[in-house]
Write an enzyme that holds these catalytic residues in place. Sequence first.
Site, PDB file in Angstrom:
ATOM      1  CG  ASP A 161      46.486   2.826 -30.888  1.00  0.00           C
ATOM      2  OD1 ASP A 161      45.460   2.383 -30.545  1.00  0.00           O
ATOM      3  OD2 ASP A 161      47.794   3.835 -30.955  1.00  0.00           O
ATOM      4  CB  THR A 211      31.895   4.875 -22.339  1.00  0.00           C
ATOM      5  OG1 THR A 211      31.320   3.667 -23.336  1.00  0.00           O
ATOM      6  CG2 THR A 211      30.203   5.178 -22.104  1.00  0.00           C
ATOM      7  CG  ASN A 263      29.358   0.438 -18.038  1.00  0.00           C
ATOM      8  OD1 ASN A 263      28.559  -0.375 -17.715  1.00  0.00           O
ATOM      9  ND2 ASN A 263      30.646   0.698 -18.652  1.00  0.00           N
ATOM     10  N   GLY A 278      31.147  -6.735  -1.053  1.00  0.00           N
ATOM     11  CA  GLY A 278      33.183  -7.201  -0.955  1.00  0.00           C
ATOM     12  C   GLY A 278      33.155  -5.658  -0.630  1.00  0.00           C
ATOM     13  CB  CYS A 338      33.922   0.459 -18.037  1.00  0.00           C
ATOM     14  SG  CYS A 338      35.016   0.129 -19.002  1.00  0.00           S
ATOM     15  CE  LYS A 377      36.247  -8.235 -15.452  1.00  0.00           C
ATOM     16  NZ  LYS A 377      34.326  -8.336 -15.839  1.00  0.00           N
TER      17      LYS A 377
HETATM   18  C1  UGA Z   1      31.807  -3.611 -17.594  1.00  0.00           C
HETATM   19  C2  UGA Z   1      30.285  -3.975 -17.883  1.00  0.00           C
HETATM   20  O1  UGA Z   1      29.818  -4.962 -16.831  1.00  0.00           O
HETATM   21  C3  UGA Z   1      30.290  -4.004 -19.483  1.00  0.00           C
HETATM   22  O2  UGA Z   1      29.333  -4.407 -19.555  1.00  0.00           O
HETATM   23  C4  UGA Z   1      30.933  -2.700 -20.217  1.00  0.00           C
HETATM   24  O3  UGA Z   1      31.223  -2.950 -21.293  1.00  0.00           O
HETATM   25  C5  UGA Z   1      32.355  -2.227 -19.085  1.00  0.00           C
HETATM   26  O4  UGA Z   1      32.234  -2.416 -17.643  1.00  0.00           O
HETATM   27  C6  UGA Z   1      33.047  -1.315 -20.238  1.00  0.00           C
HETATM   28  O5  UGA Z   1      32.320   0.393 -20.181  1.00  0.00           O
HETATM   29  O6  UGA Z   1      33.572  -1.426 -21.072  1.00  0.00           O
HETATM   30  P1  UGA Z   1      33.999  -4.393 -16.587  1.00  0.00           P
HETATM   31  O7  UGA Z   1      34.982  -3.063 -16.055  1.00  0.00           O
HETATM   32  O8  UGA Z   1      34.864  -5.605 -17.199  1.00  0.00           O
HETATM   33  O9  UGA Z   1      32.046  -4.765 -17.238  1.00  0.00           O
HETATM   34  O10 UGA Z   1      33.779  -5.129 -15.461  1.00  0.00           O
HETATM   35  P2  UGA Z   1      32.758  -5.456 -14.170  1.00  0.00           P
HETATM   36  O11 UGA Z   1      33.048  -7.294 -14.802  1.00  0.00           O
HETATM   37  O12 UGA Z   1      31.592  -5.180 -14.879  1.00  0.00           O
HETATM   38  O13 UGA Z   1      33.036  -5.769 -13.016  1.00  0.00           O
HETATM   39  C7  UGA Z   1      33.281  -3.794 -12.569  1.00  0.00           C
HETATM   40  C8  UGA Z   1      34.084  -4.540 -11.124  1.00  0.00           C
HETATM   41  O14 UGA Z   1      32.476  -5.213 -10.293  1.00  0.00           O
HETATM   42  C9  UGA Z   1      34.930  -5.178 -10.665  1.00  0.00           C
HETATM   43  O15 UGA Z   1      35.917  -4.845 -10.028  1.00  0.00           O
HETATM   44  C10 UGA Z   1      33.573  -6.919  -9.868  1.00  0.00           C
HETATM   45  O16 UGA Z   1      35.551  -6.849  -8.777  1.00  0.00           O
HETATM   46  C11 UGA Z   1      32.955  -5.421  -9.259  1.00  0.00           C
HETATM   47  N1  UGA Z   1      31.818  -6.639  -8.695  1.00  0.00           N
HETATM   48  C12 UGA Z   1      31.228  -7.201 -10.050  1.00  0.00           C
HETATM   49  C13 UGA Z   1      31.003  -6.736  -7.645  1.00  0.00           C
HETATM   50  O17 UGA Z   1      32.476  -5.686  -6.538  1.00  0.00           O
HETATM   51  N2  UGA Z   1      29.968  -7.206  -6.732  1.00  0.00           N
HETATM   52  C14 UGA Z   1      29.130  -8.325  -7.777  1.00  0.00           C
HETATM   53  O18 UGA Z   1      28.365  -8.689  -7.674  1.00  0.00           O
HETATM   54  C15 UGA Z   1      29.795  -7.920  -9.190  1.00  0.00           C
END
Ligand code: UGA
Length: 438
Positions: A32, A123, A211, A256, A263, A325
Amino acid sequence: MAVKICVVGLGYLGSTHAVSMANLGHDVIGIDLDSAKVNLLNAGRVSFYEPGLESSLQESLSRGLVRFQTSFKMAETPDVVFVCVGTPESASHKSADTSHVFSAGESLTNVISRDTVVVGKSTVPVGTAALLRERMSAVAGLPVHLAWNPEFLREGTALEDSLNPDRIVIGSWDDYSSQKLKEVYKPILDRGTPLVEVDVPTAELVKVAANAFLATKVSFINAMAEVAEVSGADAVELAKAIGYDDRIGNKFLRNGIGFGGGCLPKDIRGFVARAEELGVGEAVSFLRDVDAINQRRRAWVVTLAEQELGELKDRKILMLGLSFKPETDDMRDSPALDIALRLARAGAKVTVHDPVALHALGDKHPELIGEQDLSAAAMDQELVILGTEWSEYKSIDPASFGDLVANKLIIDGRNVLDVASWQAAGWRLIALGRNVHN
Ligand code: UGA
């Protein structure tokens, strides 16, 4: 057999990938340009909060399986180079900025050999890999082996997701590259992890499509919440009821304040921009609605605050949670932070609490009052909003918490609080998308 691996870009994706490659027994060099990041990693530390990553990094360092540097110079030519640099949303707030991918590719042309396989993990908009291969091959003066291998890790469970993925996707133009990647992932594939071998554009698209689907699922249930709120229905019960159908599934259906992070929001916007460039913007124009629904949930919380408190000027509001989150200190496009800022802009005195992310706030938002102690944060508040579902908040005792605040009024932005016990302790609880009678 150990493969000589180089990982370029040591952000969330790259540092996790470097550690997991070392975990599989490979010989890893991480690169990096940011020397502070590199020094920290060499000292066994990670610049962000990610459960389990630091201890695994320290173990790999002590076994001599991984090291980090700022220079692209390597004593030995790597067998496989993973490109894990960021592709942020461009200044125009639309397409993904791929400039780091191309500059990493250019730097790599000096250090790879004819046998090295360069693997994209970032990505990217579909079509980026083809252009990268063309440019790298022209600069290197030899045909570069390039493959695409998207990563699906989630923040908060990054290492676990990376070592135990649901599937491995390999997109390649030649057999040699895919064989090399199968060698890298052998321990994971030997456990029966599904392997999907595709062409390169499909591999690029798989990531944004996944995504986009996840974002759509969240916005779908949030759209149902909007309807539920005006019709006396309950979106949480609705999600349960439709989720029993395995064609729908019960995951990613929590309504919510919506999705945030580095992402999902940027990927859906980037996807729309790329589809428009390709002349098929209409095919994914629904993603604009997905984005709009997501934004509306944030605005709705501010409206609810106004409905409950009247004029927001000088009203005391506590936001529980800042990260996008739980189990991360990442506040990129965080719904909780965004709502806190909107309330502050409307004149409210907003106190923010988060078990781990508060330090990352720094002095970026002087309009917010940061408070690390939960009881002190609650003192004299007129409205509490739960913005991030940290387990610490789920276990709050509503009775003693109620003794601290000025007004027992809470908006559960994540639908995680036990409505009956909060109501029994005298709170007026507003749960998004729910018909809870207070
Ligand atoms: C997301 C994807 O889930 C991964 O598979 C992907 O690799 C990653 O992006 C990426 O592109 O690098 P991430 O951003 O860590 O992962 O977060 P998530 O767990 O997907 O949650 C995303 C958002 O959705 C959070 O703000 C969470 O609070 C919200 N969420 C999730 C909801 O509001 N409701 C749900 O039922 C689930």
